[in-house]
Every structure is written in structure tokens, then in C-alpha cells.
Scaffold this motif. Structure first.
Motif, short mmCIF file in Angstrom:
data_model
loop_
_atom_site.label_atom_id
_atom_site.label_comp_id
_atom_site.label_asym_id
_atom_site.label_seq_id
_atom_site.Cartn_x
_atom_site.Cartn_y
_atom_site.Cartn_z
N HIS A 124 32.82 44.66 50.10
CA HIS A 124 31.90 44.35 49.00
C HIS A 124 31.44 42.90 49.09
CE1 HIS A 124 32.20 47.87 46.18
NE2 HIS A 124 33.16 48.16 47.04
N PRO A 125 30.38 42.56 48.34
CA PRO A 125 29.96 41.15 48.25
C PRO A 125 31.06 40.27 47.68
CG PRO A 125 28.21 42.60 47.47
CD PRO A 125 29.43 43.46 47.66
N LEU A 126 30.84 38.98 47.77
CA LEU A 126 31.80 37.98 47.28
C LEU A 126 32.02 38.11 45.78
CD1 LEU A 126 30.25 35.05 49.28
CD2 LEU A 126 32.57 35.89 49.65
N SER A 127 33.24 37.92 45.37
CA SER A 127 33.59 37.96 43.95
C SER A 127 33.87 36.55 43.44
CB SER A 127 34.83 38.83 43.74
OG SER A 127 35.94 38.28 44.45
N VAL A 128 34.05 36.41 42.13
CA VAL A 128 34.43 35.12 41.55
C VAL A 128 35.72 34.62 42.18
CG1 VAL A 128 35.23 33.99 39.44
CG2 VAL A 128 33.21 35.47 39.37
N ARG A 129 36.67 35.51 42.36
CA ARG A 129 37.95 35.10 42.95
C ARG A 129 37.77 34.59 44.37
NH1 ARG A 129 43.82 38.08 42.86
NH2 ARG A 129 44.83 36.71 44.35
N GLU A 130 37.01 35.33 45.19
CA GLU A 130 36.81 34.92 46.57
C GLU A 130 36.10 33.57 46.66
OE1 GLU A 130 36.15 37.81 50.02
OE2 GLU A 130 35.09 38.74 48.36
N TRP A 131 35.00 33.42 45.91
CA TRP A 131 34.23 32.19 45.99
C TRP A 131 35.05 31.00 45.48
CZ3 TRP A 131 30.05 31.09 48.70
CH2 TRP A 131 29.39 29.89 48.46
N SER A 132 35.77 31.22 44.40
CA SER A 132 36.58 30.15 43.83
C SER A 132 37.65 29.70 44.81
CB SER A 132 37.22 30.63 42.52
OG SER A 132 38.04 29.64 41.95
N GLU A 133 38.32 30.65 45.47
CA GLU A 133 39.40 30.31 46.40
C GLU A 133 38.85 29.68 47.68
OE1 GLU A 133 41.56 33.92 46.96
OE2 GLU A 133 42.71 33.71 45.10
N GLN A 134 37.74 30.22 48.19
CA GLN A 134 37.20 29.72 49.45
C GLN A 134 36.56 28.34 49.30
OE1 GLN A 134 37.24 31.11 52.69
NE2 GLN A 134 38.81 32.38 51.75
N MET A 135 35.86 28.14 48.19
CA MET A 135 35.14 26.89 47.99
C MET A 135 35.94 25.86 47.20
SD MET A 135 32.28 27.30 49.56
CE MET A 135 32.98 28.43 50.77
N GLN A 136 37.12 26.27 46.71
CA GLN A 136 37.97 25.39 45.91
C GLN A 136 37.22 24.83 44.70
OE1 GLN A 136 41.50 24.63 46.68
NE2 GLN A 136 40.95 26.59 47.62
N ARG A 362 43.22 45.15 18.46
CA ARG A 362 43.53 45.49 19.85
C ARG A 362 42.49 44.94 20.83
NH1 ARG A 362 43.30 49.78 21.82
NH2 ARG A 362 44.89 49.37 23.40
N VAL A 363 41.43 44.36 20.32
CA VAL A 363 40.35 43.85 21.18
C VAL A 363 40.65 42.42 21.62
CG1 VAL A 363 37.91 43.24 21.31
CG2 VAL A 363 38.61 45.37 20.18
N GLN A 364 40.58 42.19 22.92
CA GLN A 364 40.76 40.86 23.48
C GLN A 364 39.38 40.27 23.81
OE1 GLN A 364 43.19 41.54 26.92
NE2 GLN A 364 44.97 42.22 25.75
N VAL A 365 39.02 39.21 23.14
CA VAL A 365 37.78 38.49 23.46
C VAL A 365 38.14 37.42 24.48
CG1 VAL A 365 35.89 37.09 22.56
CG2 VAL A 365 36.86 38.94 21.16
N ARG A 366 37.56 37.54 25.68
CA ARG A 366 38.00 36.69 26.78
C ARG A 366 36.82 36.00 27.49
NH1 ARG A 366 41.92 37.13 24.38
NH2 ARG A 366 43.98 37.95 25.01
N ASP A 367 37.10 34.79 27.95
CA ASP A 367 36.17 34.06 28.81
C ASP A 367 36.03 34.85 30.11
OD1 ASP A 367 34.67 32.26 30.23
OD2 ASP A 367 36.05 30.57 29.99
N ALA A 368 34.81 35.20 30.48
CA ALA A 368 34.59 36.10 31.61
C ALA A 368 35.06 35.53 32.94
CB ALA A 368 33.11 36.47 31.70
N ALA A 369 34.80 34.24 33.18
CA ALA A 369 35.09 33.67 34.50
C ALA A 369 36.56 33.78 34.89
CB ALA A 369 34.61 32.22 34.55
N PRO A 370 37.50 33.30 34.10
CA PRO A 370 38.90 33.43 34.51
C PRO A 370 39.38 34.88 34.54
CG PRO A 370 38.73 32.44 32.32
CD PRO A 370 37.37 32.47 32.89
N TRP A 371 38.82 35.72 33.66
CA TRP A 371 39.22 37.13 33.67
C TRP A 371 38.81 37.79 34.98
CZ3 TRP A 371 37.59 42.19 33.99
CH2 TRP A 371 38.45 43.16 33.45
N LEU A 372 37.58 37.54 35.42
CA LEU A 372 37.11 38.10 36.69
C LEU A 372 37.88 37.51 37.86
CD1 LEU A 372 33.26 38.09 36.02
CD2 LEU A 372 34.78 40.08 36.03
N ALA A 373 38.19 36.22 37.79
CA ALA A 373 38.93 35.56 38.86
C ALA A 373 40.35 36.11 38.98
CB ALA A 373 38.97 34.06 38.64
#
Length: 377
Positions: A124-136, A362-373
Motif C-alpha cells: 500500500h501507499p505510505l502511511s502516517v507511521r511509515e512517513w513519521s518513522e522514515q523521515m523522523q 464509550r466514545v473516544q475523541v482522539r487526535d487523528a495523527a497519533p492514532w493513525l501513527a
């Protein structure tokens, strides 16, 4: 660039033939060539290259090659039976990697079954986790970058937005003009190009092929075939409503998303939803391919038009309810309602611009970036 599948491909090649598929220019060739460079004497052959094709057809590659990579061989007639013979007759210990940009388990061609002979992996294309880890870089910066550039390596790594946009224009027109001919007639290319272009502004909404057929002057049956082709070429993917009865879910209107989030025509909220869809599909297919998990990606829409953007299932049970919001941190009433109806599922509202995370029942309102990472891949 190291990709999330690198180590898994190496591991699986030691046991069986590996069939690696995914969108064109997502990084399959780069990954393959890196593996070839690691093993001295290995060989890469691409059916689209005339000189390579001659070697493939004559089966005159080096029998001593520790790794043999065959790219785009699904374009051959009776490629399944041919590949079965190659897999069964290869030198003992020779690793075999087969790659292709069209989905090789769709549009089945005649030939012997390959069941039991290979592991399937989808890149698949790059994810938030991949880009964050590769690019620091922080997850928030990775999310911003991918929303702007999309997750395909070349535009993501381009030196300017203009270069990324030039790549995207050539990529989209080339896919529809050239790759569609694998599955369709020349006369249909213009109609399919227009259909694909119209889908770009319909991301995230239940898709009415009947309505589009009136606009295009093409039957809905033909458009359904076009949609299958666009999926087979990894241009789009569909998310269907969740229902325990698979047949009933298939009959209901799907939502369409693009593998390249940069192709989406719409506001930032729609592009964000498409990016989340890409992340969820990537993780679902990772679990399917590496663990054989019976997981799926869907959405929920009830008769009273209440809707949740996405839900994840395992077997006949829901595991996650996911709603995407650009900046609204107030828990959505529909999500609260569905969280009560499916108490076993984790309910999360992903917010692109989140001022403060919170738990509302029961609903968690979360910042998307760290959740995706934090997703597995």
C-alpha cells in the motif's frame, strides 16, 4: 526507502513463492530490486521489457539465481498454469517473487490453481507511521504531508508540490489510457476515463451507478464492470455497508475511495476521510495477508440515514466504529448511539485538528495523527 513489507517478504520467501501486488508505482519494483541486490546472482525480469520477455517466454533465466523476480507476468496468456510449472520446476532452494500492478486474483484467467503454492502480500501507499518513522518527523507533520502529497513514494518525496502534481497528472491519465486495455476494449477507454474522473468528486458518498449511468449514457451494468476494473488496477477501492449477511451487504450502495488520496476532488474533510480509509484498508489487508485474519472494512448506514464513516469487523462481530471529523471535537450523536448498540466495539472519533482529546461515555475523541501513527503498519 525501507517499506513495511520488506522484512515480511524476506521471511515468506524462505517458505513459499510470494505474490506481491499493489498499485502501479507504489514501490513494488524498488522493493524487488533491493532484494535482488542483497542476494548476489539474483535476477529481475519484467514482462513489459522486450528483452526480459524473451527470457521469460524461453524460461532461460539463471537456474542458479538464489532469487528470481518475475514482474507483470499476469499479462501472459494462461499465466497461472505457466507460473505453476515454473514454481514446481524451479531449482531447489530458489526463491520466487512474483509482482504485478493489477490484482492477480481478480479477472481470473484459465489455468491451474496456485492454491497452496504462494503467500499473497499487498503493498500500500505510505502511511502516517511509515512517513513519521522514515523521515523522523512528528505524526502531525506526517499527516499534513500525506494529505498534501498523497502516499505514493514519488510525489511524497518530490522536491516541490508542482513536481508532485505533474507526477499525479501523468499517473492518472496513464493508468486509464494504458492499463485499462488489459481488461477492456479500446473504444471503452474514453468512457472509463470520464467515469474515473467523475468518481473523484464522489468520494465518501454512497455510490449510485444508476445515477451515473444517466449522466454518462452508459448502462449501470457496464459501469459496474468499469468499477471492477478500476479496483483490479488498484485505482480505487470500495467500502460496503456492514451486514452479517454478506449477500445483503453486497447489494447495497458502496462508497468509493482512491488509493492515491491526492486524486480526491473535494474539501479537506473529504480528503482526510479518504486518507483514513487508506490507512484502515492497509491494516485490514496486512492482517488478512500475514495472519489469515477474517477482518473487514465497512461503513454503517441505517434506514433512517444515520451513518458512521467506517467500521472494522472480525468474523461476524464489529471491533471498531470510526468517525472522521476535520475539527469538531464534540462527540457525534450517531457515534454515541452506535457505540451503545455495539458495546463490544471500540468507538473512536478521529479529529484532524483536535484541540483536546476526551472520552464521552464509550466514545473516544482522539487526535487523528497519533492514532493513525499507532496502527500496526
Amino acid at each position: 526507502m525501507k517499506r513495511y513489507l520488506d522484512d515480511r517478504v524476506r521471511q515468506d520467501l524462505k517458505q513459499k513463492m510470494v505474490v506481491l501486488t499493489g498499485p502501479r508505482q507504489v514501490g513494488k519494483t524498488t522493493l524487488s530490486r533491493q532484494l535482488v541486490d542483497e542476494l548476489a546472482g539474483s535476477q529481475y525480469l519484467n514482462h513489459d521489457v522486450v528483452a526480459h520477455r524473451a527470457v521469460i517466454l524461453a524460461q532461460s533465466w539463471r537456474v542458479s539465481a538464489p532469487l528470481l523476480v518475475l514482474d507483470e507476468i499476469h499479462k501472459m496468456r494462461d499465466w497461472k498454469s505457466w507460473l505453476k510449472g515454473v514454481a514446481d520446476g524451479r531449482t531447489p532452494g530458489q526463491q520466487l517473487l512474483v509482482t504485478g500492478s493489477a490484482r492477480m486474483d481478480t479477472f481470473r484467467q484459465s489455468g491451474e490453481s496456485l492454491a497452496g503454492r504462494y503467500f499473497r502480500l499487498r503493498l500500500h501507499p505510505l502511511s502516517v507511521r511509515e512517513w513519521s518513522e522514515q523521515m523522523q518527523v512528528p505524526a502531525s507533520a506526517a499527516l499534513t504531508h500525506l494529505l498534501n502529497r498523497g502516499g505514493f513514494p514519488e510525489p511524497a518525496l518530490a522536491t516541490s508540490d508542482a513536481d508532485a502534481q505533474r507526477w499525479r497528472a501523468d499517473y492518472f491519465s496513464g493508468l486509464v489510457r494504458e492499463d485499462v486495455l488489459e481488461f477492456s476494449r479500446l473504444q471503452e477507454v474514453n468512457a472509463m476515463r470520464l467515469f474515473a474522473d467523475m468518481l473523484r468528486s464522489r468520494v465518501g458518498s454512497p455510490l449510485s451507478l444508476a445515477s451515473l449511468s444517466r449522466d454518462l449514457g452508459v448502462s449501470s451494468v457496464t459501469l459496474a464492470k468499469y468499477l471492477d476494473i478500476l479496483q483490479a488496477l488498484f485505482i480505487v477501492f470500495v467500502v460496503r455497508p456492514w451486514h452479517r449477511n454478506i449477500a445483503r451487504a453486497t447489494l447495497q450502495a458502496p462508497k468509493v475511495y482512491f488509493f492515491d488520496a491526492g486524486l480526491v476532488q473535494g474539501d479537506e474533510g473529504i480528503r482526510f476521510e479518504n486518507l483514513v480509509a487508506c490507512h484502515l484498508l492497509k491494516n485490514v489487508q496486512w492482517q488478512q495477508d500475514t495472519r489469515g485474519a477474517a477482518v473487514g472494512l465497512h461503513y454503517i448506514r441505517t434506514k433512517d440515514d444515520s451513518e458512521i464513516d467506517f467500521c472494522l469487523s472480525e468474523g461476524d462481530a464489529l471491533t471498531h466504529l470510526v468517525e472522521c471529523k476535520l475539527s469538531d471535537t464534540k462527540a457525534q450523536r450517531t457515534l454515541i448511539r452506535f457505540a451503545a448498540e455495539w458495546p463490544q466495539a471500540q468507538a473512536v472519533q478521529l479529529v484532524r485538528e483536535c484541540r483536546a482529546e476526551a472520552d464521552v461515555g464509550r466514545v473516544q475523541v482522539r487526535d487523528a495523527a497519533p492514532w493513525l501513527a499507532a496502527l500496526e503498519v
